[in-house]
Design a protein around this motif. Sequence first.
Motif, PDB file in Angstrom:
ATOM      1  N   CYS A 142       0.948  -1.450  -0.120  1.00 27.55           N
ATOM      2  CA  CYS A 142       0.107  -0.435   0.055  1.00 27.55           C
ATOM      3  C   CYS A 142       0.558   1.037  -0.202  1.00 27.55           C
ATOM      4  O   CYS A 142       0.414   2.256  -0.844  1.00 27.55           O
ATOM      5  N   LYS A 149      -7.117   1.230   0.053  1.00 34.46           N
ATOM      6  CA  LYS A 149      -7.202   1.084   1.187  1.00 34.46           C
ATOM      7  C   LYS A 149      -8.478   1.302   0.929  1.00 34.46           C
ATOM      8  O   LYS A 149      -8.580   2.507   1.041  1.00 34.46           O
ATOM      9  N   TYR A 159      -9.222  -4.210   0.017  1.00 37.89           N
ATOM     10  CA  TYR A 159      -7.912  -3.461  -0.421  1.00 37.89           C
ATOM     11  C   TYR A 159      -8.273  -3.168  -2.488  1.00 37.89           C
ATOM     12  O   TYR A 159      -8.678  -4.523  -2.418  1.00 37.89           O
TER      13      TYR A 159
END
Length: 181
Positions: A142, A149, A159
Amino acid sequence: MAKIEIKSNAVQICIEGTEEFIDRYSVNWKLDELVSSITDESQLSIKDSQINSFDSPSPLSYVGEIPQKKPDTSNQNKLPEHFGQWINIIDPSTDQDKVFLTGLFLEENSEDKSFSSAPIASLLKEHGLPVKNVSLQLQRICDKKKIFKLKKEGNIGIYRCSAPNKKELIERLASVATENN
């Protein structure tokens, strides 16, 4: 291009975009409830660039009549069906690569096009590729902007893969799958 305009004495809402966009988000935005809350429905107008005038006793029926486009499954039809095939084609070397590939597989095969850590860990373990801390790997991926997310349900992050990274892997998988057919 499609356009929906909802007007009342105090409120005016205009939504414009492709027919697919309007169709997808009219459900998410609960336009039925919104229209019901407008007190003067006689001023409600819904327009489409292909239809100059629309006289219907129920303006909501038009939302459902926007031509339904089937989701683009051209990539899915070309992609390998089983996760083991994905692993053999891409051959991920790092834990992050394994987690990303598994997340993409789960995303492509889920109705809501998203994934979380528990199914990733389970699928990798099933295939003899355990990763010790999937949540940590997801956070690192991420941070690299390869995934993002969508939401958090309790303490579980949901996600989705970012488009450029997803596209690259999908093209690689599809090209190899097409060669093998």
